[in-house]
Design a protein around this motif. Structure first.
Motif, PDB file in Angstrom:
ATOM      1  N   ASP A   1     -26.126 -43.464  -8.365  1.00 20.00           N
ATOM      2  CA  ASP A   1     -24.890 -43.189  -9.099  1.00 20.00           C
ATOM      3  C   ASP A   1     -24.113 -42.120  -8.334  1.00 20.00           C
ATOM      4  O   ASP A   1     -24.246 -42.009  -7.131  1.00 20.00           O
ATOM      5  N   GLY A   2     -23.310 -41.363  -9.007  1.00 21.50           N
ATOM      6  CA  GLY A   2     -22.517 -40.354  -8.313  1.00 21.50           C
ATOM      7  C   GLY A   2     -21.242 -40.970  -7.767  1.00 21.50           C
ATOM      8  O   GLY A   2     -20.793 -42.034  -8.213  1.00 21.50           O
ATOM      9  N   PRO A   3     -20.630 -40.313  -6.774  1.00 25.86           N
ATOM     10  CA  PRO A   3     -19.356 -40.809  -6.231  1.00 25.86           C
ATOM     11  C   PRO A   3     -19.488 -42.218  -5.677  1.00 25.86           C
ATOM     12  O   PRO A   3     -20.540 -42.614  -5.156  1.00 25.86           O
ATOM     13  N   GLY A   4     -18.433 -42.982  -5.781  1.00 31.71           N
ATOM     14  CA  GLY A   4     -18.418 -44.331  -5.239  1.00 31.71           C
ATOM     15  C   GLY A   4     -18.279 -44.330  -3.730  1.00 31.71           C
ATOM     16  O   GLY A   4     -18.065 -43.286  -3.098  1.00 31.71           O
ATOM     17  N   TRP A   5     -18.380 -45.541  -3.157  1.00 27.42           N
ATOM     18  CA  TRP A   5     -18.349 -45.683  -1.706  1.00 27.42           C
ATOM     19  C   TRP A   5     -17.064 -45.105  -1.114  1.00 27.42           C
ATOM     20  O   TRP A   5     -17.105 -44.373  -0.119  1.00 27.42           O
ATOM     21  N   THR A   6     -15.937 -45.396  -1.718  1.00 25.96           N
ATOM     22  CA  THR A   6     -14.655 -44.929  -1.174  1.00 25.96           C
ATOM     23  C   THR A   6     -14.597 -43.409  -1.123  1.00 25.96           C
ATOM     24  O   THR A   6     -14.171 -42.819  -0.126  1.00 25.96           O
ATOM     25  N   VAL A   7     -15.050 -42.766  -2.204  1.00 28.64           N
ATOM     26  CA  VAL A   7     -15.020 -41.302  -2.263  1.00 28.64           C
ATOM     27  C   VAL A   7     -15.933 -40.700  -1.193  1.00 28.64           C
ATOM     28  O   VAL A   7     -15.560 -39.746  -0.504  1.00 28.64           O
ATOM     29  N   VAL A   8     -17.121 -41.277  -1.029  1.00 25.42           N
ATOM     30  CA  VAL A   8     -18.067 -40.749  -0.034  1.00 25.42           C
ATOM     31  C   VAL A   8     -17.518 -40.908   1.379  1.00 25.42           C
ATOM     32  O   VAL A   8     -17.606 -39.995   2.212  1.00 25.42           O
ATOM     33  N   VAL A   9     -16.939 -42.060   1.665  1.00 31.38           N
ATOM     34  CA  VAL A   9     -16.353 -42.282   2.988  1.00 31.38           C
ATOM     35  C   VAL A   9     -15.212 -41.290   3.234  1.00 31.38           C
ATOM     36  O   VAL A   9     -15.094 -40.723   4.331  1.00 31.38           O
ATOM     37  N   LEU A  10     -14.385 -41.067   2.231  1.00 35.04           N
ATOM     38  CA  LEU A  10     -13.289 -40.109   2.386  1.00 35.04           C
ATOM     39  C   LEU A  10     -13.820 -38.691   2.575  1.00 35.04           C
ATOM     40  O   LEU A  10     -13.240 -37.900   3.334  1.00 35.04           O
ATOM     41  N   MET A  11     -14.923 -38.353   1.909  1.00 32.01           N
ATOM     42  CA  MET A  11     -15.538 -37.042   2.111  1.00 32.01           C
ATOM     43  C   MET A  11     -16.030 -36.907   3.546  1.00 32.01           C
ATOM     44  O   MET A  11     -15.834 -35.865   4.196  1.00 32.01           O
ATOM     45  N   GLY A  12     -16.669 -37.953   4.051  1.00 32.30           N
ATOM     46  CA  GLY A  12     -17.131 -37.931   5.434  1.00 32.30           C
ATOM     47  C   GLY A  12     -15.971 -37.813   6.403  1.00 32.30           C
ATOM     48  O   GLY A  12     -16.036 -37.050   7.385  1.00 32.30           O
ATOM     49  N   LEU A  13     -14.899 -38.555   6.133  1.00 32.74           N
ATOM     50  CA  LEU A  13     -13.717 -38.481   6.986  1.00 32.74           C
ATOM     51  C   LEU A  13     -13.118 -37.077   6.948  1.00 32.74           C
ATOM     52  O   LEU A  13     -12.687 -36.539   7.975  1.00 32.74           O
ATOM     53  N   GLY A  14     -13.122 -36.468   5.771  1.00 28.86           N
ATOM     54  CA  GLY A  14     -12.598 -35.115   5.658  1.00 28.86           C
ATOM     55  C   GLY A  14     -13.397 -34.117   6.477  1.00 28.86           C
ATOM     56  O   GLY A  14     -12.824 -33.247   7.156  1.00 28.86           O
ATOM     57  N   LEU A  15     -14.719 -34.229   6.440  1.00 33.70           N
ATOM     58  CA  LEU A  15     -15.568 -33.349   7.252  1.00 33.70           C
ATOM     59  C   LEU A  15     -15.305 -33.575   8.737  1.00 33.70           C
ATOM     60  O   LEU A  15     -15.202 -32.614   9.523  1.00 33.70           O
ATOM     61  N   HIS A  16     -15.206 -34.835   9.122  1.00 30.90           N
ATOM     62  CA  HIS A  16     -14.954 -35.181  10.526  1.00 30.90           C
ATOM     63  C   HIS A  16     -13.631 -34.577  11.006  1.00 30.90           C
ATOM     64  O   HIS A  16     -13.576 -33.964  12.082  1.00 30.90           O
ATOM     65  N   LEU A  17     -12.593 -34.720  10.212  1.00 33.51           N
ATOM     66  CA  LEU A  17     -11.287 -34.197  10.605  1.00 33.51           C
ATOM     67  C   LEU A  17     -11.259 -32.663  10.566  1.00 33.51           C
ATOM     68  O   LEU A  17     -10.572 -32.042  11.378  1.00 33.51           O
ATOM     69  N   THR A  18     -12.032 -32.077   9.653  1.00 29.92           N
ATOM     70  CA  THR A  18     -12.130 -30.618   9.615  1.00 29.92           C
ATOM     71  C   THR A  18     -12.783 -30.095  10.890  1.00 29.92           C
ATOM     72  O   THR A  18     -12.337 -29.091  11.473  1.00 29.92           O
ATOM     73  N   GLY A  19     -13.830 -30.775  11.329  1.00 30.48           N
ATOM     74  CA  GLY A  19     -14.462 -30.395  12.592  1.00 30.48           C
ATOM     75  C   GLY A  19     -13.513 -30.530  13.758  1.00 30.48           C
ATOM     76  O   GLY A  19     -13.474 -29.677  14.656  1.00 30.48           O
ATOM     77  N   LEU A  20     -12.723 -31.605  13.747  1.00 36.72           N
ATOM     78  CA  LEU A  20     -11.745 -31.811  14.818  1.00 36.72           C
ATOM     79  C   LEU A  20     -10.683 -30.716  14.798  1.00 36.72           C
ATOM     80  O   LEU A  20     -10.268 -30.217  15.857  1.00 36.72           O
ATOM     81  N   ALA A  21     -10.237 -30.299  13.622  1.00 33.03           N
ATOM     82  CA  ALA A  21      -9.248 -29.230  13.528  1.00 33.03           C
ATOM     83  C   ALA A  21      -9.841 -27.895  13.959  1.00 33.03           C
ATOM     84  O   ALA A  21      -9.185 -27.098  14.659  1.00 33.03           O
ATOM     85  N   TRP A  22     -11.084 -27.627  13.570  1.00 32.27           N
ATOM     86  CA  TRP A  22     -11.754 -26.377  13.920  1.00 32.27           C
ATOM     87  C   TRP A  22     -11.971 -26.270  15.431  1.00 32.27           C
ATOM     88  O   TRP A  22     -12.150 -25.183  15.974  1.00 32.27           O
ATOM     89  N   ASN A  23     -11.965 -27.406  16.102  1.00 30.76           N
ATOM     90  CA  ASN A  23     -12.123 -27.433  17.552  1.00 30.76           C
ATOM     91  C   ASN A  23     -11.124 -26.516  18.265  1.00 30.76           C
ATOM     92  O   ASN A  23     -11.398 -26.000  19.347  1.00 30.76           O
ATOM     93  N   GLU A  24      -9.963 -26.289  17.654  1.00 31.52           N
ATOM     94  CA  GLU A  24      -8.952 -25.437  18.265  1.00 31.52           C
ATOM     95  C   GLU A  24      -9.401 -23.982  18.355  1.00 31.52           C
ATOM     96  O   GLU A  24      -8.967 -23.240  19.234  1.00 31.52           O
ATOM     97  N   TRP A  25     -10.258 -23.547  17.445  1.00 29.98           N
ATOM     98  CA  TRP A  25     -10.709 -22.153  17.415  1.00 29.98           C
ATOM     99  C   TRP A  25     -12.180 -22.006  17.802  1.00 29.98           C
ATOM    100  O   TRP A  25     -12.576 -20.976  18.345  1.00 29.98           O
ATOM    101  N   PHE A  26     -12.981 -23.016  17.485  1.00 25.00           N
ATOM    102  CA  PHE A  26     -14.414 -22.989  17.792  1.00 25.00           C
ATOM    103  C   PHE A  26     -14.738 -24.345  18.399  1.00 25.00           C
ATOM    104  O   PHE A  26     -15.033 -25.300  17.696  1.00 25.00           O
ATOM    105  N   PRO A  27     -14.676 -24.459  19.735  1.00 22.97           N
ATOM    106  CA  PRO A  27     -14.702 -25.771  20.395  1.00 22.97           C
ATOM    107  C   PRO A  27     -15.907 -26.638  20.028  1.00 22.97           C
ATOM    108  O   PRO A  27     -17.022 -26.134  19.858  1.00 22.97           O
TER     109      PRO A  27
END
Length: 374
Positions: A224-250
């Motif tokens: 149960d818990g979050p559905g597939w779409t929500v989990v994928v979007l959470m993963g995408l958010g983490l991925h993009l956050t890491g990509l953005a953080w690359n500017e300050w912490f490569p």
């Protein structure tokens, strides 16, 4: 019926999607680690030298992520067996010792034996992820991951490197190198760097990578818990956050920066959710069998590929055969030398080795099904 054909979502209490992802990762690892010609390798099959990433930089972190997934699937936090920790310590010890064996093979020079390594890091991360999984709620794990990633960033950003007098993320002078040289001098990977790619300090954020896997494993297990779409979007958010953080912490795989953990951990979550949706609860054809066989025998495949490759490189044939060249050179030249593109020939060799290993583990699975071996 061929091994894996017509399998349901769970076989012997295993989740197909997790075994499939592990098998896919193992396959990529074998191809990347075993080129036929080390001078002619596609860029995406070579690790980034320092900051940045290539496709092969995702392999080992995905193993650590899947360690966390497996821990969450295998261990119930509400009913922990009394012998769990002793068994876990024994398992981790065996994996650690196997790593030392792989590092030393075939000469076993104890004076220069590399102590860190792939299996050694897996053993340590496995124990840490297991202990934290047993002790923490989901919010506790999230806070622990956040603390590790922020703390690691602060360490690299503000703590001076002893002997240098200032913080540094230079390849030649950094905290990872200082700690490895201080505690493990002479027993680390010392080809062209003063630090080990599986060194002491960078093992800490690897625990965060495994904890992302624990969260994904708990999601798979709960049903149960979050559905597939929500989990994928959470993963995408983490991925993009890491990509953005690359500017300050490569993003840097070699020292496992916090941005790298988010960058790859997000991909791990998206892949886990997608594989679960596509594979679990479905009937599969024979195409999935090789990946399941690799995934269920990942340790065997890794160790065998490492040892076999060493044997091929250190075995020198007599002058009468192949002008006294190594067994690797002779086989590669004999079977792949006619391929015009050296890069393609190099990949073909790796794929052939993968084919041999896949056939071996599928045969092993067939023998187990018929109770010929245990």
């Amino acid at each position: 019926m061929p091994y894996g054909a017509g399998m349901s979502a769970k076989c012997a209490n295993r989740i197909v999607s997790v075994d499939f992802l592990r098998g896919l990762t193992v396959a990529f690892m074998v191809v990347a680690n075993n080129p036929g010609d080390t001078e002619n390798v596609y860029r995406e099959l070579v690790h980034a030298r320092w900051h940045g990433w290539t496709a092969v930089d995702f392999i080992f972190p995905m193993f650590l992520f899947l360690v966390g997934v497996s821990v969450a699937l295998a261990v119930r936090t509400d009913a922990v067996p009394s012998d769990l920790l002793p068994r876990a310590l024994k398992r981790a010890g065996i994996i650690f010792l196997l790593g030392l064996f792989v590092n030393g093979f075939p000469f076993f020079n104890l004076d220069t034996l590399r102590i860190p390594g792939v299996l050694q890091r897996i053993a340590v991360v496995y124990l840490a992820a297991l202990w934290l999984h047993m002790k923490l709620t989901r919010s506790g794990i999230v806070l622990t991951v956040l603390g590790i990633l922020v703390g690691y960033w602060l360490l690299w950003t503000f703590v001076p490197v002893p002997g240098l007098g200032r913080p540094s993320m230079d390849m030649e002078y950094n905290l990872e190198g200082w700690l490895d040289q201080t505690l493990l001098r002479g027993h680390i990977w010392e080809y062209d760097t003063p630090w080990d790619p599986e060194g002491l300090l960078s093992t800490v954020p690897c625990v965060a990578m495994a904890l992302f896997g624990v969260l994904a494993g708990r999601w798979l297990k709960s049903g149960d818990g979050p559905g597939w779409t929500v989990v994928v979007l959470m993963g995408l958010g983490l991925h993009l956050t890491g990509l953005a953080w690359n500017e300050w912490f490569p993003i840097n795989k070699l020292i496992t920066t916090s941005s790298f953990v988010l960058f790859v951990g997000g991909v791990g979550i998206m892949l886990t959710a997608t594989a679960h949706r596509l594979l679990d609860g479905k009937v599969h054809g024979p195409w999935i069998a090789p990946f399941l066989a690799l995934g269920r025998n990942a340790l065997f495949v890794y160790v065998t590929s490492q040892l076999l490759t060493r044997v091929l490189y250190v075995t020198t044939l007599p002058e009468l055969f192949c002008d006294g060249k190594t067994l690797h050179f002779c086989l590669f030249d004999r079977f792949f030398g006619m391929v015009g593109d050296k890069y393609v020939a190099s990949v073909f060799w790796a794929v052939a080795l993968l084919g041999v290993l896949t056939a071996a583990v599928m045969l092993l699975g067939w023998l187990r099904q018929r109770r010929v071996v245990r």
